[in-house]
Scaffold this active site. Structure first.
Site, mmCIF file in Angstrom:
data_model
loop_
_atom_site.group_PDB
_atom_site.id
_atom_site.type_symbol
_atom_site.label_atom_id
_atom_site.label_comp_id
_atom_site.label_asym_id
_atom_site.label_seq_id
_atom_site.Cartn_x
_atom_site.Cartn_y
_atom_site.Cartn_z
ATOM 1 N N LYS A 13 0.814 -1.230 0.000
ATOM 2 C CA LYS A 13 0.000 0.000 0.000
ATOM 3 C C LYS A 13 0.846 1.278 0.000
ATOM 4 O O LYS A 13 0.637 2.147 -0.830
ATOM 5 C CB LYS A 13 -0.871 0.073 1.271
ATOM 6 C CG LYS A 13 -1.861 -1.022 1.438
ATOM 7 C CD LYS A 13 -2.668 -0.803 2.711
ATOM 8 C CE LYS A 13 -1.873 -0.677 3.970
ATOM 9 N NZ LYS A 13 -1.509 -1.790 4.753
ATOM 10 N N ARG A 88 -9.576 1.374 9.388
ATOM 11 C CA ARG A 88 -9.229 -0.004 9.729
ATOM 12 C C ARG A 88 -10.334 -0.671 10.519
ATOM 13 O O ARG A 88 -10.255 -1.860 10.792
ATOM 14 C CB ARG A 88 -7.966 -0.021 10.570
ATOM 15 C CG ARG A 88 -6.674 -0.313 9.784
ATOM 16 C CD ARG A 88 -5.530 -0.103 10.752
ATOM 17 N NE ARG A 88 -4.341 -0.851 10.470
ATOM 18 C CZ ARG A 88 -3.293 -0.374 9.824
ATOM 19 N NH1 ARG A 88 -3.324 0.803 9.276
ATOM 20 N NH2 ARG A 88 -2.208 -1.115 9.699
ATOM 21 N N ARG A 122 12.049 -5.722 4.828
ATOM 22 C CA ARG A 122 11.661 -4.338 4.558
ATOM 23 C C ARG A 122 12.514 -3.360 5.363
ATOM 24 O O ARG A 122 12.854 -3.615 6.507
ATOM 25 C CB ARG A 122 10.188 -4.159 4.930
ATOM 26 C CG ARG A 122 9.699 -2.739 4.862
ATOM 27 C CD ARG A 122 8.223 -2.679 4.726
ATOM 28 N NE ARG A 122 7.530 -2.718 6.000
ATOM 29 C CZ ARG A 122 6.222 -2.494 6.116
ATOM 30 N NH1 ARG A 122 5.482 -2.267 5.045
ATOM 31 N NH2 ARG A 122 5.657 -2.543 7.284
ATOM 32 N N ARG A 155 11.477 -1.518 10.857
ATOM 33 C CA ARG A 155 10.406 -1.165 11.800
ATOM 34 C C ARG A 155 10.337 -2.180 12.935
ATOM 35 O O ARG A 155 10.450 -3.370 12.696
ATOM 36 C CB ARG A 155 9.068 -1.147 11.058
ATOM 37 C CG ARG A 155 8.726 0.208 10.517
ATOM 38 C CD ARG A 155 7.540 0.184 9.606
ATOM 39 N NE ARG A 155 6.341 -0.440 10.162
ATOM 40 C CZ ARG A 155 5.157 -0.435 9.551
ATOM 41 N NH1 ARG A 155 5.033 0.169 8.384
ATOM 42 N NH2 ARG A 155 4.128 -1.029 10.095
ATOM 43 N N ARG A 166 -0.423 -8.576 13.329
ATOM 44 C CA ARG A 166 -0.979 -7.554 12.433
ATOM 45 C C ARG A 166 -1.811 -8.204 11.329
ATOM 46 O O ARG A 166 -2.858 -7.689 10.944
ATOM 47 C CB ARG A 166 0.156 -6.709 11.833
ATOM 48 C CG ARG A 166 0.695 -5.677 12.837
ATOM 49 C CD ARG A 166 2.091 -5.186 12.498
ATOM 50 N NE ARG A 166 2.216 -4.635 11.174
ATOM 51 C CZ ARG A 166 3.339 -4.662 10.462
ATOM 52 N NH1 ARG A 166 4.434 -5.197 10.962
ATOM 53 N NH2 ARG A 166 3.373 -4.140 9.263
HETATM 54 P P1 ADP Z 1 0.937 -1.901 8.176
HETATM 55 O O1 ADP Z 1 -0.218 -1.704 7.237
HETATM 56 O O2 ADP Z 1 2.209 -2.263 7.486
HETATM 57 O O3 ADP Z 1 0.629 -2.800 9.342
HETATM 58 P P2 ADP Z 1 0.846 0.916 9.076
HETATM 59 O O4 ADP Z 1 2.049 1.743 8.907
HETATM 60 O O5 ADP Z 1 -0.366 1.255 8.278
HETATM 61 O O6 ADP Z 1 1.333 -0.568 8.888
HETATM 62 O O7 ADP Z 1 0.404 0.938 10.634
HETATM 63 C C1 ADP Z 1 1.304 0.656 11.664
HETATM 64 C C2 ADP Z 1 0.571 0.652 12.991
HETATM 65 O O8 ADP Z 1 -0.021 1.925 13.248
HETATM 66 C C3 ADP Z 1 -0.587 -0.344 13.096
HETATM 67 O O9 ADP Z 1 -0.155 -1.640 13.442
HETATM 68 C C4 ADP Z 1 -1.418 0.320 14.204
HETATM 69 O O10 ADP Z 1 -0.854 0.102 15.481
HETATM 70 C C5 ADP Z 1 -1.277 1.789 13.896
HETATM 71 N N1 ADP Z 1 -2.343 2.306 12.985
HETATM 72 C C6 ADP Z 1 -2.146 2.877 11.772
HETATM 73 N N2 ADP Z 1 -3.315 3.251 11.212
HETATM 74 C C7 ADP Z 1 -4.285 2.893 12.097
HETATM 75 C C8 ADP Z 1 -5.715 2.993 12.094
HETATM 76 N N3 ADP Z 1 -6.383 3.545 11.068
HETATM 77 N N4 ADP Z 1 -6.387 2.501 13.175
HETATM 78 C C9 ADP Z 1 -5.731 1.950 14.213
HETATM 79 N N5 ADP Z 1 -4.403 1.813 14.272
HETATM 80 C C10 ADP Z 1 -3.671 2.290 13.238
#
Ligand code: ADP
Length: 217
Positions: A13, A88, A122, A155, A166
């Protein structure tokens, strides 16, 4: 165009969204990036979300929604945006619906084995957040960002145990959102990846062709 890019962690993404930003001149709102920036700067928001992000758990809806509203208010009127990592949960989707109109869903379909392979290798730029992969999307110089010269790091939530959590949370809490948007008859552009070394440009070119067919690019 206002779009949501959906996909499991590691489905590409962020990589695709940043390329769409350069190609289409569109804003990208990546909630995970915003949280990581706040973590790094140790802001009050960063302190609030630290334990969730590090464990791979979802940040509570009220915190996400608050932050999202503030960020959306900064999108210039004439510009569209891509939301990466948000919504999410159904609660987040409902709030979003009250504030903005979404035109299209960009869905990434990637098998779990590719995700696990990708996330282990990554790397992210400390300064600009650009995403690399030491096996499939290498920087020109090891450990250094091509774009800004920043150093690359792994990360803390890209460890196998946290990745597993996740992926599970995506399955349980985020993928039901696809039904939610299907019911609203939003157009979907689906990209299915079946090989580890598919170049991002290939995926992005197809996305842009599809967006053109919908008069959105
Ligand atoms: P990925 O899609 O690779 O898991 P992201 O960078 O989108 O990673 O998100 C990393 C972390 O940030 C998530 O595991 C969560 O803890 C938090 N996070 C990001 N966006 C949201 C969201 N919309 N709602 C809840 N938690 C979020």
């Amino acid at each position: 165009m206002n779009a949501i890019i959906f996909g499991a962690p590691g489905s590409g993404k962020g990589t695709y969204a940043s390329r769409l930003r350069s190609r289409l001149g569109i804003d990208v709102i990546a909630t995970g990036d915003i949280f990581r920036e706040n973590l790094k700067a140790e802001t009050p928001l960063g302190k609030k979300v630290k334990s969730y992000v590090e464990k791979g758990l979802l940040v509570p809806d009220d915190i996400v929604i608050n932050m999202l509203k503030r960020r959306l208010a900064k999108v210039p009127k004439e510009k569209g945006f891509i939301l990466d990592g948000c919504p999410r949960t159904i609660e987040q989707a409902k709030t979003l619906e009250d504030i903005v109109k979404i035109d299209v869903i960009l869905l990434q379909m990637v098998p779990d084995w590719i995700i696990v392979e990708r996330l282990g290798s990554r790397r992210i730029c400390k300064s600009c957040g650009a995403v690399y992969n030491v096996r499939f999307l290498k920087p020109k110089v090891d450990g250094v960002c091509d774009k800004c010269g920043g150093s690359l790091y792994q990360r803390s939530d890209d460890t196998p145990e946290v990745v597993k959590r996740r992926l599970q949370i995506y399955q349980d809490q985020t993928s039901p959102l696809l039904q939610y948007y299907k019911k609203r008859n939003l157009p979907f552009i689906v990209s299915s990846i079946t090989a580890l070394d598919t170049p991002p440009e290939t995926v992005v070119n197809t996305m842009i062709d599809e967006l053109k067919k919908l008069n959105l690019a």
